[in-house]
Design a protein around this motif. Structure first.
Motif, PDB file in Angstrom:
ATOM      1  N   ALA A   1      33.675  28.611  30.712  1.00  0.00           N
ATOM      2  CA  ALA A   1      32.568  28.841  29.777  1.00  0.00           C
ATOM      3  C   ALA A   1      32.513  30.313  29.398  1.00  0.00           C
ATOM      4  O   ALA A   1      32.532  31.179  30.262  1.00  0.00           O
ATOM      5  CB  ALA A   1      31.241  28.419  30.419  1.00  0.00           C
ATOM      6  N   GLY A   2      32.418  30.573  28.096  1.00  0.00           N
ATOM      7  CA  GLY A   2      32.254  31.972  27.696  1.00  0.00           C
ATOM      8  C   GLY A   2      32.885  32.346  26.374  1.00  0.00           C
ATOM      9  O   GLY A   2      34.024  32.804  26.324  1.00  0.00           O
ATOM     10  N   GLY A   3      32.163  32.113  25.296  1.00  0.00           N
ATOM     11  CA  GLY A   3      32.589  32.613  23.991  1.00  0.00           C
ATOM     12  C   GLY A   3      33.768  31.887  23.375  1.00  0.00           C
ATOM     13  O   GLY A   3      34.341  32.357  22.397  1.00  0.00           O
ATOM     14  N   VAL A   4      34.140  30.732  23.913  1.00  0.00           N
ATOM     15  CA  VAL A   4      35.266  29.981  23.335  1.00  0.00           C
ATOM     16  C   VAL A   4      34.768  29.249  22.087  1.00  0.00           C
ATOM     17  O   VAL A   4      33.822  28.465  22.156  1.00  0.00           O
ATOM     18  CB  VAL A   4      35.866  28.987  24.348  1.00  0.00           C
TER      19      VAL A   4
ATOM     20  N   SER B   1      27.556  28.282  21.883  1.00  0.00           N
ATOM     21  CA  SER B   1      27.259  28.991  20.634  1.00  0.00           C
ATOM     22  C   SER B   1      27.802  28.290  19.393  1.00  0.00           C
ATOM     23  O   SER B   1      27.168  28.270  18.346  1.00  0.00           O
ATOM     24  CB  SER B   1      27.823  30.411  20.689  1.00  0.00           C
ATOM     25  N   VAL B   2      28.989  27.705  19.521  1.00  0.00           N
ATOM     26  CA  VAL B   2      29.632  27.091  18.361  1.00  0.00           C
ATOM     27  C   VAL B   2      28.833  25.880  17.843  1.00  0.00           C
ATOM     28  O   VAL B   2      29.034  25.431  16.716  1.00  0.00           O
ATOM     29  CB  VAL B   2      31.104  26.747  18.709  1.00  0.00           C
ATOM     30  N   PHE B   3      27.865  25.418  18.645  1.00  0.00           N
ATOM     31  CA  PHE B   3      27.012  24.290  18.218  1.00  0.00           C
ATOM     32  C   PHE B   3      25.613  24.735  17.769  1.00  0.00           C
ATOM     33  O   PHE B   3      24.770  23.894  17.474  1.00  0.00           O
ATOM     34  CB  PHE B   3      26.890  23.267  19.352  1.00  0.00           C
ATOM     35  N   LEU B   4      25.371  26.039  17.721  1.00  0.00           N
ATOM     36  CA  LEU B   4      24.026  26.521  17.361  1.00  0.00           C
ATOM     37  C   LEU B   4      23.603  26.122  15.948  1.00  0.00           C
ATOM     38  O   LEU B   4      22.415  25.985  15.659  1.00  0.00           O
ATOM     39  CB  LEU B   4      23.945  28.046  17.504  1.00  0.00           C
ATOM     40  N   LEU B   5      24.584  25.957  15.054  1.00  0.00           N
ATOM     41  CA  LEU B   5      24.253  25.577  13.677  1.00  0.00           C
ATOM     42  C   LEU B   5      24.502  24.092  13.407  1.00  0.00           C
ATOM     43  O   LEU B   5      24.471  23.648  12.265  1.00  0.00           O
ATOM     44  CB  LEU B   5      25.055  26.430  12.682  1.00  0.00           C
ATOM     45  N   ALA B   6      24.743  23.324  14.471  1.00  0.00           N
ATOM     46  CA  ALA B   6      24.950  21.878  14.299  1.00  0.00           C
ATOM     47  C   ALA B   6      23.697  21.242  13.711  1.00  0.00           C
ATOM     48  O   ALA B   6      22.573  21.697  13.954  1.00  0.00           O
ATOM     49  CB  ALA B   6      25.279  21.232  15.648  1.00  0.00           C
ATOM     50  N   ASP B   7      23.906  20.178  12.943  1.00  0.00           N
ATOM     51  CA  ASP B   7      22.774  19.471  12.332  1.00  0.00           C
ATOM     52  C   ASP B   7      21.758  19.044  13.385  1.00  0.00           C
ATOM     53  O   ASP B   7      20.542  19.060  13.153  1.00  0.00           O
ATOM     54  CB  ASP B   7      23.263  18.202  11.604  1.00  0.00           C
TER      55      ASP B   7
ATOM     56  N   ASN C   1      32.823  32.515  14.327  1.00  0.00           N
ATOM     57  CA  ASN C   1      33.456  31.180  14.203  1.00  0.00           C
ATOM     58  C   ASN C   1      32.455  30.027  14.195  1.00  0.00           C
ATOM     59  O   ASN C   1      32.859  28.868  14.238  1.00  0.00           O
ATOM     60  CB  ASN C   1      34.436  30.952  15.370  1.00  0.00           C
ATOM     61  N   ILE C   2      31.162  30.339  14.180  1.00  0.00           N
ATOM     62  CA  ILE C   2      30.175  29.268  14.276  1.00  0.00           C
ATOM     63  C   ILE C   2      30.134  28.475  12.973  1.00  0.00           C
ATOM     64  O   ILE C   2      30.042  29.048  11.891  1.00  0.00           O
ATOM     65  CB  ILE C   2      28.787  29.838  14.633  1.00  0.00           C
ATOM     66  N   LYS C   3      30.217  27.163  13.110  1.00  0.00           N
ATOM     67  CA  LYS C   3      30.307  26.294  11.932  1.00  0.00           C
ATOM     68  C   LYS C   3      29.058  25.442  11.768  1.00  0.00           C
ATOM     69  O   LYS C   3      28.367  25.161  12.741  1.00  0.00           O
ATOM     70  CB  LYS C   3      31.519  25.353  12.072  1.00  0.00           C
TER      71      LYS C   3
END
Length: 341
Positions: free
Chosen positions: A210-213, A234-240, A324-326
């Motif tokens: 875990a960590g910034g991947v 983090s990569v899921f912070l903008l998920a619907d 990279n957040i989508k």
């Protein structure tokens, strides 16, 4: 561990990590489980009532994360120092004087642990420490895997000996709170790659990195280094399905053009955490260990400043892969992270 563990049954080697304070909604957690991942309800900072409601709303296979009770009490003089730091800004926003609140250093652990066990999740994980011998026994009896978050190989060995089924090895790149086992210790600064190598060489139980991947390549690298899966938050912070606030969504969506960076500091909550580097964080790099007082004390200021579009006091915990957040559904984001697709 006997039989198939949860990690063996994932159809994607990416776990949706717990994100306390709102992003980890029951919808997000349920959606992860529906596509062969595992999502975690973030029970760490929620009230017992909120936690009970969320447990009732999640469905399918899921995990629960809880924050271990804090043994050390911040010193009153440190807490007063923080009140002093906030006074000027409070006056500017006509908020009166900062108030030192009564806080629960246990994070409601005992009651939440009881509720979580009764809900029979696949996993209960701990942050800021590990389960007691009785709690490990309770989890084993209930058929719930016990995962422990560690930030160095000493804690990893201790957790393995105590009965952990899986270790979540958390590097300094991770968004959110660093899972050190004491309030005052300085966190290990080695990168996740280095920590993973160190831990994998010393334990026999499975490890989650875990960590910034935030990319498919990053996930593959962790698997190559010996992780059984990768926890990504983090990569899921903008998920619907995420419960990320409107302010933080805007901050993250415009991070690139604003040149937003992240840092690991006590200036977010009084305990080491990684998030968006705001003016308040920049000016208070040497803040004393006052968790959990800071968040409660600064909340009125965050709300008042945020309402005027001033992000000097914003609270947006996020890891190093901020660029990279989508956006999209959990399912869509997971498919971009899956090395075998």
């Amino acid at each position: 561990m006997g039989g198939m563990g949860i990690l063996d049954s994932l159809s994607v080697p990416v776990i949706v990590a717990p994100m306390a304070g709102g992003p980890s909604t029951p919808e997000l957690v349920t959606a992860a489980g529906q596509v062969g991942s595992l999502g975690f309800l973030a029970g760490g900072t929620s009230s017992v009532a909120q936690f009970r409601t969320q447990l009732a709303q999640v469905s399918g296979r899921f995990g629960v994360n809880l924050f271990r009770p804090q043994e050390e009490k911040p010193t009153p003089s440190d807490v007063d120092e923080v009140a002093g730091l906030l006074t000027q800004a409070f006056r500017e926003y006509r908020l009166g004087e900062p108030v030192v609140p009564a806080v629960d250093l246990t994070n409601g652990w005992a009651e939440k642990f009881h509720l979580a066990v009764a809900a029979r999740p696949a996993v209960i994980s701990s942050t800021f420490g590990m389960f007691t011998p009785d709690e490990f026994a309770t989890l084993k009896q209930a058929g719930i895997e016990a995962w422990v978050t560690v930030t160095n190989e000493n804690d990893a060995r201790t957790a393995e000996r105590a009965g952990a089924d899986v270790l979540v090895v958390q590097g300094p790149e991770a968004g959110g709170h660093r899972s050190t086992w004491s309030l005052t210790e300085e966190p290990d600064r080695r990168s996740l790659d280095e920590l993973l190598r160190a831990v994998v060489g010393q334990v026999r139980i499975p490890v989650v990195a875990a960590g910034g991947v935030s990319t498919r390549e990053g996930v593959q690298r962790m698997l190559d280094l010996g992780a059984s899966a990768v926890a990504c938050g983090s990569v899921f912070l903008l998920a619907d399905e995420a419960g990320t606030s409107a302010t933080n969504r805007e901050l993250l969506l415009t991070a690139g053009e604003r040149g937003v960076t992240t840092t690991c500091s006590r200036a977010f909550s009084g305990r080491y955490a990684r998030g968006v580097k705001t003016r308040f964080v920049r000016e208070n790099e040497s803040l004393p260990p006052v968790y959990p007082y800071l968040n409660v004390m600064i909340a009125p200021l965050r709300a008042a400043a945020g309402a005027t579009g001033n992000w000097d006091y914003a609270y947006c915990l996020v890891g190093t892969g901020i660029g990279n957040i989508k956006t999209g559904s959990v399912k869509q984001i997971l498919s971009t992270m899956n090395p075998s697709v």
